[in-house]
Write an enzyme that holds these catalytic residues in place. Structure first.
Site, PDB file in Angstrom:
ATOM      1  N   ARG A 188      14.662   1.901  -2.632  1.00 51.09           N
ATOM      2  CA  ARG A 188      13.427   2.664  -2.488  1.00 51.09           C
ATOM      3  C   ARG A 188      12.239   1.781  -2.884  1.00 51.09           C
ATOM      4  O   ARG A 188      12.416   0.675  -3.392  1.00 51.09           O
ATOM      5  CB  ARG A 188      13.484   3.942  -3.321  1.00 51.09           C
ATOM      6  CG  ARG A 188      14.009   3.661  -4.741  1.00 51.09           C
ATOM      7  CD  ARG A 188      13.483   4.560  -5.766  1.00 51.09           C
ATOM      8  NE  ARG A 188      12.061   4.390  -5.927  1.00 51.09           N
ATOM      9  CZ  ARG A 188      11.486   3.385  -6.579  1.00 51.09           C
ATOM     10  NH1 ARG A 188      12.189   2.419  -7.135  1.00 51.09           N
ATOM     11  NH2 ARG A 188      10.166   3.320  -6.685  1.00 51.09           N
ATOM     12  N   ARG A 202      13.459   6.645   7.148  1.00 50.80           N
ATOM     13  CA  ARG A 202      12.391   7.212   6.305  1.00 50.80           C
ATOM     14  C   ARG A 202      11.099   7.245   7.113  1.00 50.80           C
ATOM     15  O   ARG A 202      10.662   6.198   7.600  1.00 50.80           O
ATOM     16  CB  ARG A 202      12.139   6.321   5.066  1.00 50.80           C
ATOM     17  CG  ARG A 202      13.267   6.193   4.057  1.00 50.80           C
ATOM     18  CD  ARG A 202      13.487   7.418   3.198  1.00 50.80           C
ATOM     19  NE  ARG A 202      12.332   7.883   2.457  1.00 50.80           N
ATOM     20  CZ  ARG A 202      11.923   7.402   1.285  1.00 50.80           C
ATOM     21  NH1 ARG A 202      12.576   6.426   0.712  1.00 50.80           N
ATOM     22  NH2 ARG A 202      10.866   7.903   0.689  1.00 50.80           N
ATOM     23  N   ASP A 248       2.500   4.059  -0.711  1.00 48.81           N
ATOM     24  CA  ASP A 248       3.472   4.032   0.379  1.00 48.81           C
ATOM     25  C   ASP A 248       2.807   3.739   1.709  1.00 48.81           C
ATOM     26  O   ASP A 248       3.407   3.140   2.583  1.00 48.81           O
ATOM     27  CB  ASP A 248       4.241   5.349   0.411  1.00 48.81           C
ATOM     28  CG  ASP A 248       5.234   5.408  -0.731  1.00 48.81           C
ATOM     29  OD1 ASP A 248       6.372   4.953  -0.534  1.00 48.81           O
ATOM     30  OD2 ASP A 248       4.877   5.841  -1.834  1.00 48.81           O
TER      31      ASP A 248
END
Lengths: 352, 352
Positions: free
Chosen positions: B48, B85, B233
């Protein structure tokens, strides 16, 4: 419809208390027989929620006086209970009120009976307050056309006798057919939202969803919430509100999104002695609550942070009055920046 | 000093990945051999952090091409990884870049080698970016006289090759002897702060404490934090930032307290195709993550909400550019409302 929840019941010289640390996994009742038992239950949060803490501690004094007719039991009950939780003003208020009623009588059964009567009177007042908060709050929410409400922690029947504080207007709005959805923040560290509010809303048949605390601000910003409605642990004379840690962040998000941020609580939560939020002592609870999460329905906990990691655990935060749209009490609705109206409520509170 | 953490390692045709779902309880390495294995590890968050996701997915394409020299493997690798994702722009960027480098060669060992070279190049770029972010960020924090920093989620060596993004300037400030304390928010639902950031800060010997996410705003308001520093992100062209759910609330609290809110990330996180935060797709992950907490070091989880309770799990939120004091990249520091400087960074990003 399910039986109304009743989290405390005094019967036959025993205070029965639903152990909230074990919900929603187990419905286990504690049998409390003295002030120390009540204080211990308050400290470990088996009994929680500002108004319920007040009622339980009032009964705690009565239990001690019923058990021990000696001259020292009143002082002992007072000191034991006052030390249990520092932030909730209801505790100090209820203990003082029951102790004063008792002190008017000499030690013995008469004193014990007077204490019990006063404890019952406090409970009945809180039940009536909850009903009035439900009506005033639902009227306000209805007027504001609120259909999707975000609430934090638990301010329902498990936190206050009757239907609770923040959950009382929600239940009433639901009964009126005007409620669409409640978002319940889980409320770390002790998860009162995920465990208790979800349990209560489920029993009431109210459509709801649980979110993590950090998700509230983003959902509010994206227009998925019409209003935030929370309870309160202590309200300062200027309208600043101490409530479960995390509340202040939700108030900032509501303010940024220009949606109402509403606080519900009985006038017994207003503390005229505290002039502003800066004076409120924030209880720091055991860091172990932060370092762990529940791992079994028995209450066992599992460590989530590395073994040697330090944790900080402030249990409350302060929301300044200017972020609060309205304060719903049993005596009506006030805007905290409306100083005249607040002064009126405080005057009424001083008369109690 | 402890060995620097390295969360990913490509060696002998295998991508070794430290399984972050098991930290801090177990240090277990996954052996990934193909695109599907990498995609699965990304989905369950064993790997991650936006830059690390990019590097891993680049290697994912290379692994698939090394394993299968047929004409379909490139498209299959691309499709498998892109779907893993949706929010992190680094994933799409790295997959596209490695796929383009590979497509310049006919199927076979030459194509596989080109893909591996490109994946390695991305990793080396990210390591260099982390070092530059460390220096630029520490200079900025030093200039602002920041000594107590709050960070959210994990943006360290477990999230980005090298020293990470947000934790890189923190480590550098510590090395300069100017850091006093890091407050790490636990970051529900998956507890990357309590599990991973605390683990990294402990290894680095940096003084730190873990708090629940809801405690951040109150501690910031009480003056216990000098600055908030987070990773990101995805950064939109206007400076809006998507980051782990909860970030936006911390930004509101920092703004209300007038302390700096700083975002650190490589330019690969800037997405010139996304004009503002409103266009960013927010990934909703499995509600089960919210309904449960870890209960064993094996990764088993314990349900905290009543059995039939619905949960919502938005994994990110958007912080608008006007709440961001500075954006630290490997190419220097920009203020997001400084449109000229942002345009310069974007121009540089478009050239990569």
């Amino acid at each position: 419809m399910a039986q109304p929840l009743q989290a405390l019941r005094h019967d036959g010289g025993i205070l029965w208390a639903l152990d909230q640390t074990l919900l929603p996994w187990q419905e286990r009742w504690l049998k409390l027989r003295d002030a120390q038992g009540v204080a211990d239950a308050l400290k470990r949060l088996s009994i929680r929620g500002a108004p319920l803490i007040g009622v339980a501690s009032g009964y705690g004094v009565a239990l001690e006086l019923a058990r021990d007719h000696g001259p020292d039991s009143l002082q002992r009950a007072h000191d034991t209970l006052i030390a249990a939780r520092p932030t909730a003003v209801n505790l100090a208020y209820a203990v003082k009120r029951v102790a004063e009623a008792a002190a008017a009588h000499p030690p013995g059964p008469g004193r014990a009976g007077a204490a019990l009567d006063e404890a019952r009177a406090i409970e009945h007042q809180e039940i009536a307050a909850s009903a009035a908060i439900a009506a005033h709050g639902a009227d306000l929410l209805s007027e504001l056309r609120v259909r999707r409400i975000l609430t934090h922690c638990n301010a329902g029947a498990l936190a206050a006798p009757g239907r609770g504080t923040a959950l009382a207007p929600i239940a009433e709005l639901h009964a009126r057919g005007e409620l669409e959805l409640v978002l319940a923040t889980e409320t770390r560290p002790l998860l009162q939202g995920a465990r208790l509010t979800a349990y209560e809303l489920g029993r009431l048949g109210i459509e709801h969803a649980v979110i993590v605390d950090g998700a509230a601000a983003g959902l509010i910003a994206r227009g998925e919430v019409d209003a935030v409605l929370v309870g309160c642990d202590r309200v300062a004379a200027n309208g600043d509100v101490a409530n479960k840690v995390g509340t202040y962040g939700h108030a900032l998000a509501a303010s940024a999104a220009r949606i109402p941020f509403v606080v519900a609580g009985p006038c017994s939560t207003i503390d005229p002695e505290t002039s502003s939020g800066a004076e409120i002592v924030i209880e720091h609870r055991d860091p172990w609550e932060v370092a762990t999460v529940p791992s079994e329905s028995s209450g066992a906990r599992f460590r989530i942070a590395p073994d040697d990691t330090r944790c900080l655990n402030p249990a409350f935060d302060v929301t300044p009055a200017e972020l609060i749209t309205a304060f719903v009490t049993e005596r009506g609705v006030a805007c905290p920046v409306d100083h005249e109206r607040i002064a009126g409520l405080l005057h009424a509170a001083a008369l109690r």
